[in-house]
Design a protein around this motif. Sequence first.
Motif, PDB file in Angstrom:
ATOM      1  N   GLU A   1       0.832  -1.214   0.000  1.00 53.41           N
ATOM      2  CA  GLU A   1       0.000   0.000   0.000  1.00 53.41           C
ATOM      3  C   GLU A   1       0.866   1.264   0.000  1.00 53.41           C
ATOM      4  N   GLU A   2       2.008   1.196   0.649  1.00 52.17           N
ATOM      5  CA  GLU A   2       2.890   2.377   0.698  1.00 52.17           C
ATOM      6  C   GLU A   2       3.468   2.666  -0.689  1.00 52.17           C
ATOM      7  N   ALA A   3       3.781   1.588  -1.417  1.00 50.78           N
ATOM      8  CA  ALA A   3       4.292   1.769  -2.796  1.00 50.78           C
ATOM      9  C   ALA A   3       3.194   2.382  -3.674  1.00 50.78           C
ATOM     10  N   VAL A   4       1.945   1.916  -3.464  1.00 49.61           N
ATOM     11  CA  VAL A   4       0.814   2.446  -4.253  1.00 49.61           C
ATOM     12  C   VAL A   4       0.621   3.935  -3.941  1.00 49.61           C
ATOM     13  N   GLU A   5       0.708   4.280  -2.653  1.00 50.16           N
ATOM     14  CA  GLU A   5       0.547   5.690  -2.255  1.00 50.16           C
ATOM     15  C   GLU A   5       1.642   6.562  -2.867  1.00 50.16           C
ATOM     16  N   HIS A   6       2.877   6.056  -2.860  1.00 47.96           N
ATOM     17  CA  HIS A   6       3.994   6.820  -3.444  1.00 47.96           C
ATOM     18  C   HIS A   6       3.739   7.044  -4.947  1.00 47.96           C
ATOM     19  N   PHE A   7       3.272   5.983  -5.614  1.00 48.44           N
ATOM     20  CA  PHE A   7       2.991   6.101  -7.051  1.00 48.44           C
ATOM     21  C   PHE A   7       1.915   7.162  -7.295  1.00 48.44           C
ATOM     22  N   GLN A   8       0.877   7.164  -6.440  1.00 46.21           N
ATOM     23  CA  GLN A   8      -0.198   8.146  -6.601  1.00 46.21           C
ATOM     24  C   GLN A   8       0.335   9.564  -6.400  1.00 46.21           C
ATOM     25  N   ARG A   9       1.269   9.719  -5.453  1.00 43.88           N
ATOM     26  CA  ARG A   9       1.864  11.061  -5.236  1.00 43.88           C
ATOM     27  C   ARG A   9       2.625  11.506  -6.483  1.00 43.88           C
ATOM     28  N   MET A  10       3.327  10.539  -7.118  1.00 35.88           N
ATOM     29  CA  MET A  10       4.053  10.879  -8.355  1.00 35.88           C
ATOM     30  C   MET A  10       3.084  11.305  -9.456  1.00 35.88           C
ATOM     31  N   MET A  11       1.957  10.565  -9.567  1.00 37.00           N
ATOM     32  CA  MET A  11       0.974  10.893 -10.607  1.00 37.00           C
ATOM     33  C   MET A  11       0.356  12.270 -10.342  1.00 37.00           C
ATOM     34  N   ASP A  12       0.085  12.577  -9.072  1.00 37.84           N
ATOM     35  CA  ASP A  12      -0.486  13.888  -8.729  1.00 37.84           C
ATOM     36  C   ASP A  12       0.523  14.992  -9.044  1.00 37.84           C
ATOM     37  N   ALA A  13       1.798  14.731  -8.742  1.00 40.96           N
ATOM     38  CA  ALA A  13       2.831  15.748  -8.992  1.00 40.96           C
ATOM     39  C   ALA A  13       2.963  16.023 -10.482  1.00 40.96           C
ATOM     40  N   MET A  14       2.764  14.975 -11.301  1.00 38.10           N
ATOM     41  CA  MET A  14       2.932  15.152 -12.756  1.00 38.10           C
ATOM     42  C   MET A  14       1.927  16.130 -13.359  1.00 38.10           C
ATOM     43  N   LYS A  15       0.741  16.215 -12.746  1.00 37.43           N
ATOM     44  CA  LYS A  15      -0.271  17.111 -13.334  1.00 37.43           C
ATOM     45  C   LYS A  15      -0.168  18.525 -12.756  1.00 37.43           C
ATOM     46  N   ARG A  16       0.652  18.697 -11.743  1.00 39.98           N
ATOM     47  CA  ARG A  16       0.771  20.010 -11.102  1.00 39.98           C
ATOM     48  C   ARG A  16       1.837  20.837 -11.778  1.00 39.98           C
ATOM     49  N   PRO A  17       1.503  22.038 -12.208  1.00 45.81           N
ATOM     50  CA  PRO A  17       2.556  22.882 -12.788  1.00 45.81           C
ATOM     51  C   PRO A  17       3.551  23.275 -11.704  1.00 45.81           C
ATOM     52  N   PRO A  18       4.820  23.436 -12.055  1.00 43.30           N
ATOM     53  CA  PRO A  18       5.796  23.811 -11.037  1.00 43.30           C
ATOM     54  C   PRO A  18       5.495  25.178 -10.453  1.00 43.30           C
ATOM     55  N   LEU A  19       5.883  25.375  -9.186  1.00 53.79           N
ATOM     56  CA  LEU A  19       5.658  26.664  -8.530  1.00 53.79           C
ATOM     57  C   LEU A  19       6.830  27.603  -8.772  1.00 53.79           C
ATOM     58  N   GLN A  20       7.683  27.248  -9.697  1.00 55.68           N
ATOM     59  CA  GLN A  20       8.762  28.173 -10.043  1.00 55.68           C
ATOM     60  C   GLN A  20       9.084  28.062 -11.530  1.00 55.68           C
ATOM     61  N   SER A  21       9.601  29.154 -12.071  1.00 54.89           N
ATOM     62  CA  SER A  21      10.106  29.162 -13.442  1.00 54.89           C
ATOM     63  C   SER A  21      11.583  29.489 -13.375  1.00 54.89           C
ATOM     64  N   VAL A  22      12.294  29.083 -14.409  1.00 57.07           N
ATOM     65  CA  VAL A  22      13.736  29.273 -14.415  1.00 57.07           C
ATOM     66  C   VAL A  22      14.119  29.998 -15.705  1.00 57.07           C
ATOM     67  N   CYS A  23      15.031  30.960 -15.589  1.00 59.79           N
ATOM     68  CA  CYS A  23      15.495  31.685 -16.781  1.00 59.79           C
ATOM     69  C   CYS A  23      17.021  31.664 -16.799  1.00 59.79           C
ATOM     70  N   ARG A  24      17.555  31.696 -18.014  1.00 61.43           N
ATOM     71  CA  ARG A  24      19.006  31.723 -18.168  1.00 61.43           C
ATOM     72  C   ARG A  24      19.430  33.072 -18.726  1.00 61.43           C
TER      73      ARG A  24
END
Length: 408
Positions: A44-67
């Motif tokens: 179940e812990e592995a499943v929860e970790h996977f779900q956190r990864m899937m949720d993170a994938m749809k979230r836009p980052p809270l920062q932008s980077v410029c060079r």
Amino acid sequence: MKDQNAENTSSFVLYSLDQFQVSISDEVKEHLTRPLQNLYAIHEEAVEHFQRMMDAMKRPPLQSVCRVNLIQSSRDQVMEGIRESLQKWIVSRGGDPEQMKVRVRPHPQLHDTIVVDVIPKDTSATLGKLIMPPNHTDMTLFPHWPTREQLGWPMSHRAILCDRLCGEAVLRGSDIFVRGILMADAGIVTGEVVAVYAHLGDVRKIARGRKMEEYRGECLFLGLGTACCSRVDMFRLESGLGVTMSPFPWDRAGPSMPPLSGILPHVMMPQNLPSIVVTHALQPEQNDTILDMCSAPGGKSLHLASWTKDQATIVACDRSRSKMIAADETFRQAGATCITPLALDTTSCVLQLSQDVERKTVQQILSSAKPSTKDSLLHVKGFYPGSFDRILTWSLTQSISDDLSNKL
Ligand SMILES: C[S@@+](CC[C@H](N)C(=O)[O-])C[C@H]1O[C@@H](n2cnc3c(N)ncnc32)[C@H](O)[C@@H]1O
């Protein structure tokens, strides 16, 4: 208007950002979950970790980077320029610079990189849980349109639908250009506040320019924006802004990241961190001879030029001639005179060595090459093995990249 009662509501789904799930193939899922099964003793812990990864994938980052382009400016100057531009931006959207929820700071490790953070990192004030704007006033624009309400479209605002790529850019701070708009409610006028949605499916299945009530598909609510032109112009104009997104966190499903593209042109470039670390890993030196095998639109070639302060020989190749002509213009504007753009398929650019042919260096080949009569690109067929100090490849495939860069 069509007979609204005849509308088929079954093939239509609206999602909030929170409801939306990223879908991945079984093969990718297997690839991602296998290491987790070894990491956790409890399934179940592995499943929860996977779900956190899937949720993170749809979230836009809270920062932008410029060079920063170090040929034309310094990091401190560019940070100051970004702060000023963002203040002007928020004022131009009716906001107060005090309401600016972003921080501009130097990247702690990369000397030529700037980070723009959304603060605070809490996004609970956003519209991420909703499929339409909250109607604080109970205002309805469409009093006689029950099917619209049944479908779930907002009754308080007219709506526009953009394509998925455009939607992803909006979640990272971009405004909406007219070519990204697929459909829009009838009657939208310049200056009107509209609800913005992104179509999640195949854009080729959508007839651009139709009215929203004809839409069938799955779409995601992104927040509120202001129309920069009328509905007619959204589908008539070839270019230009169609909708500017609200700068306020409470009007957006994702973080309220400001648009960074187009500000301080030529002295800085919004670029993702994985792209920026490439040149840091390559560590080029001044006077190096460097090949970029797949250069267009030229971001990494420009980084090489910036890193070496325009003191190297950089050969930037792409098999697309048109892309390389555009990149040439970008190189010029950035002051990167050390880059030579070439339209060249780098899978077939290794010249054969033979006894009767003189082995020319890269510099000799470039200085004797003739420019095309149609554009300014040089006619070059290729280079001899062992010509370059450093080579940057894009993963054509790992084996082809390795094979070619070993030869050159
Ligand atoms: C993802 S883009 C590269 C981005 C670029 N390196 C940058 O940082 O801006 C991939 C490019 O590789 C080019 N490309 C693909 N196969 C190529 C080949 N055989 N020879 C040269 N360019 C190629 C494509 O035309 C495309 O412009």
